[in-house]
Design a protein around this motif. Structure first.
Motif, mmCIF file in Angstrom:
data_model
loop_
_atom_site.group_PDB
_atom_site.id
_atom_site.type_symbol
_atom_site.label_atom_id
_atom_site.label_comp_id
_atom_site.label_asym_id
_atom_site.label_seq_id
_atom_site.Cartn_x
_atom_site.Cartn_y
_atom_site.Cartn_z
ATOM 1 N N ALA A 97 -6.601 -4.525 5.287
ATOM 2 C CA ALA A 97 -6.463 -4.044 3.903
ATOM 3 C C ALA A 97 -5.812 -5.057 2.976
ATOM 4 O O ALA A 97 -6.184 -5.172 1.806
ATOM 5 C CB ALA A 97 -5.673 -2.741 3.889
ATOM 6 N N MET A 98 -4.833 -5.822 3.487
ATOM 7 C CA MET A 98 -4.150 -6.760 2.604
ATOM 8 C C MET A 98 -5.061 -7.916 2.189
ATOM 9 O O MET A 98 -4.789 -8.583 1.187
ATOM 10 C CB MET A 98 -2.867 -7.281 3.252
ATOM 11 C CG MET A 98 -1.679 -6.344 3.044
ATOM 12 S SD MET A 98 -0.144 -7.024 3.721
ATOM 13 C CE MET A 98 1.084 -6.140 2.734
ATOM 14 N N SER A 99 -6.131 -8.150 2.945
ATOM 15 C CA SER A 99 -7.107 -9.174 2.559
ATOM 16 C C SER A 99 -8.250 -8.578 1.755
ATOM 17 O O SER A 99 -8.737 -9.181 0.797
ATOM 18 C CB SER A 99 -7.686 -9.857 3.802
ATOM 19 O OG SER A 99 -6.672 -10.479 4.532
ATOM 20 N N SER A 118 -1.894 0.596 1.414
ATOM 21 C CA SER A 118 -1.839 0.994 0.001
ATOM 22 C C SER A 118 -2.635 0.036 -0.882
ATOM 23 O O SER A 118 -2.905 0.345 -2.038
ATOM 24 C CB SER A 118 -0.391 1.099 -0.483
ATOM 25 O OG SER A 118 0.173 -0.177 -0.716
ATOM 26 N N TYR A 119 -3.015 -1.123 -0.336
ATOM 27 C CA TYR A 119 -3.854 -2.072 -1.077
ATOM 28 C C TYR A 119 -5.243 -1.487 -1.367
ATOM 29 O O TYR A 119 -6.034 -2.083 -2.079
ATOM 30 C CB TYR A 119 -4.011 -3.383 -0.288
ATOM 31 C CG TYR A 119 -2.853 -4.355 -0.451
ATOM 32 C CD1 TYR A 119 -1.545 -3.946 -0.255
ATOM 33 C CD2 TYR A 119 -3.085 -5.690 -0.797
ATOM 34 C CE1 TYR A 119 -0.487 -4.836 -0.395
ATOM 35 C CE2 TYR A 119 -2.037 -6.591 -0.938
ATOM 36 C CZ TYR A 119 -0.738 -6.158 -0.742
ATOM 37 O OH TYR A 119 0.300 -7.040 -0.881
ATOM 38 N N LEU A 120 -5.550 -0.333 -0.781
ATOM 39 C CA LEU A 120 -6.866 0.288 -0.947
ATOM 40 C C LEU A 120 -6.825 1.458 -1.927
ATOM 41 O O LEU A 120 -7.828 2.146 -2.113
ATOM 42 C CB LEU A 120 -7.375 0.777 0.419
ATOM 43 C CG LEU A 120 -7.370 -0.284 1.533
ATOM 44 C CD1 LEU A 120 -7.720 0.346 2.872
ATOM 45 C CD2 LEU A 120 -8.351 -1.411 1.195
ATOM 46 N N PHE A 121 -5.630 1.707 -2.540
ATOM 47 C CA PHE A 121 -5.485 2.898 -3.392
ATOM 48 C C PHE A 121 -4.952 2.504 -4.774
ATOM 49 O O PHE A 121 -4.373 1.430 -4.944
ATOM 50 C CB PHE A 121 -4.539 3.904 -2.713
ATOM 51 C CG PHE A 121 -5.101 4.453 -1.430
ATOM 52 C CD1 PHE A 121 -5.924 5.575 -1.437
ATOM 53 C CD2 PHE A 121 -4.843 3.819 -0.213
ATOM 54 C CE1 PHE A 121 -6.469 6.065 -0.247
ATOM 55 C CE2 PHE A 121 -5.387 4.300 0.972
ATOM 56 C CZ PHE A 121 -6.197 5.430 0.955
ATOM 57 N N ASP A 122 -5.155 3.421 -5.739
ATOM 58 C CA ASP A 122 -4.788 3.113 -7.127
ATOM 59 C C ASP A 122 -3.406 3.634 -7.510
ATOM 60 O O ASP A 122 -2.695 2.979 -8.260
ATOM 61 C CB ASP A 122 -5.833 3.727 -8.072
ATOM 62 C CG ASP A 122 -7.212 3.152 -7.799
ATOM 63 O OD1 ASP A 122 -7.302 1.932 -7.536
ATOM 64 O OD2 ASP A 122 -8.201 3.918 -7.812
ATOM 65 N N ARG A 178 -6.540 -4.905 -2.900
ATOM 66 C CA ARG A 178 -5.807 -5.702 -3.898
ATOM 67 C C ARG A 178 -4.369 -5.189 -3.990
ATOM 68 O O ARG A 178 -4.071 -4.040 -3.649
ATOM 69 C CB ARG A 178 -6.494 -5.677 -5.247
ATOM 70 C CG ARG A 178 -6.674 -4.303 -5.809
ATOM 71 C CD ARG A 178 -7.497 -4.353 -7.101
ATOM 72 N NE ARG A 178 -8.014 -3.026 -7.417
ATOM 73 C CZ ARG A 178 -7.290 -2.053 -7.962
ATOM 74 N NH1 ARG A 178 -6.026 -2.238 -8.260
ATOM 75 N NH2 ARG A 178 -7.846 -0.874 -8.222
ATOM 76 N N ARG A 179 -3.515 -6.072 -4.456
ATOM 77 C CA ARG A 179 -2.093 -5.726 -4.568
ATOM 78 C C ARG A 179 -1.933 -4.474 -5.425
ATOM 79 O O ARG A 179 -2.485 -4.416 -6.524
ATOM 80 C CB ARG A 179 -1.304 -6.870 -5.204
ATOM 81 C CG ARG A 179 -1.129 -8.041 -4.271
ATOM 82 C CD ARG A 179 -0.241 -9.095 -4.898
ATOM 83 N NE ARG A 179 0.110 -10.116 -3.922
ATOM 84 C CZ ARG A 179 0.956 -11.104 -4.143
ATOM 85 N NH1 ARG A 179 1.545 -11.225 -5.327
ATOM 86 N NH2 ARG A 179 1.232 -11.979 -3.196
ATOM 87 N N PRO A 180 -1.196 -3.483 -4.939
ATOM 88 C CA PRO A 180 -1.035 -2.263 -5.717
ATOM 89 C C PRO A 180 -0.181 -2.494 -6.953
ATOM 90 O O PRO A 180 0.695 -3.352 -6.968
ATOM 91 C CB PRO A 180 -0.332 -1.297 -4.748
ATOM 92 C CG PRO A 180 0.195 -2.133 -3.642
ATOM 93 C CD PRO A 180 -0.534 -3.427 -3.626
#
Ligand SMILES: [Zn+2]
Length: 298
Positions: free
Chosen positions: A117-119, A74-78, A122-124
């Protein structure tokens, strides 16, 4: 390793996306929007896979619970939603994700130097999805139901028209209730009763490629009742968090001893220390045999 993601078309606008570690998320497509239920452990770039299936429609990520192997992608989505009460501590989950990565690389389940993804993301900025909330994808309606046990506010997402529940880790063949954020086994037992009343025919979960039926709930109930019956469990060590132990109760009715099988039925509850005074009778089989299991969350 050929590729990180395996995409399976389950028909009528539903896809399973599995990563190389064995985590699964589900893409649900309506006429106006898609929902991604969970987002895998973060190995590989999930976003182009999802966008390819979405075909230009906006994407909402719905998370079943706080654990890193569900939220990392989910770090890749808005647009990312999770129950408010899950109280995700992203620092804790990122640390556990980092720790798990080294295991996955060592085990050959994630490539050396992979995208994580967590690196990379960005934090959702979470918004919240509560029990009874509805997301209309255009001809496909998703409704939230709390399924407490694995975590205190795990959420299941019901695809109303399809009568399918996407349940994350709320009900799994080797049911993990040993985390500090897990509820007592008796509370999970109530969730199974709740599921029995819910309007679905089948359910899918986060770590198995298998469609369970409502009739399968019976086997989980047998496992829960066995764990609650006062028997002594096997001591069990969690691979990914040092010092985290549990007590494993294998259902007397499990049709298989293969812990990786979707047919396996067991519960891992909080660790209950052995009673040292209790003498084991000579020649008795049972819970003491094979003591000292270890494994990963399933
Ligand atoms: Zn979990």
């Amino acid at each position: 390793m050929d590729k990180i993601f395996t995409v399976t078309d389950l028909g009528d606008g539903l896809w399973e996306i599995a990563d190389s570690v064995g985590c699964r998320c589900y893409l649900v497509k309506g006429s106006e929007r898609v929902a991604l239920v969970d987002s895998c452990v973060g190995v590989g770039d999930l976003r182009p896979v999802v966008e390819g299936l979405a075909g230009g429609l906006p994407v909402t990520v719905l998370l079943t619970h706080r654990h890193h192997d569900h939220i990392a992608g989910s770090y890749l989505f808005d647009d990312v939603r999770i129950p408010r009460e899950e109280e995700v501590d992203l620092g804790v989950e990122e640390e556990q994700n980092l720790h798990a990565r080294s295991f996955y690389v060592e085990q050959g389940r994630a490539p050396e130097g992979a995208f994580w993804a967590m690196s990379e993301g960005r934090r959702p900025n979470f918004s919240h999805f509560e029990e009874g909330d509805v997301l209309d994808l255009g001809g496909v309606t998703i409704e939230g139901y709390f399924l407490p046990g694995h975590t205190d506010h795990s959420m299941g997402y019901l695809l109303r028209e399809r009568r399918l529940l996407l349940a994350g880790d709320a009900v799994t063949p080797c049911m993990c209730l040993f985390f500090p954020e897990s509820l007592p086994i008796a509370d999970w037992r109530q969730t199974l009763d709740k599921m029995g009343e819910m309007p679905f025919d089948t359910f899918r979960i986060g770590h198995y490629s298998h469609e369970f039926t409502k009739d399968d709930l019976r086997g989980f109930i047998v496992a829960a009742d066995y764990a609650l019956s006062g028997v002594r469990g096997l001591s069990w060590m969690y691979t990914y968090i040092e010092g985290l132990k549990g007590s494993l109760y294998i259902s007397p009715e499990t049709p298989t001893d293969d812990a990786d099988s979707p047919d396996f039925r067991a519960v891992i509850g909080p660790y209950v220390p052995r009673e040292h005074k209790r003498r084991r009778r000579r020649g008795t089989q049972g819970a003491a045999a094979g003591d000292g299991e270890s494994g990963e969350e399933r």
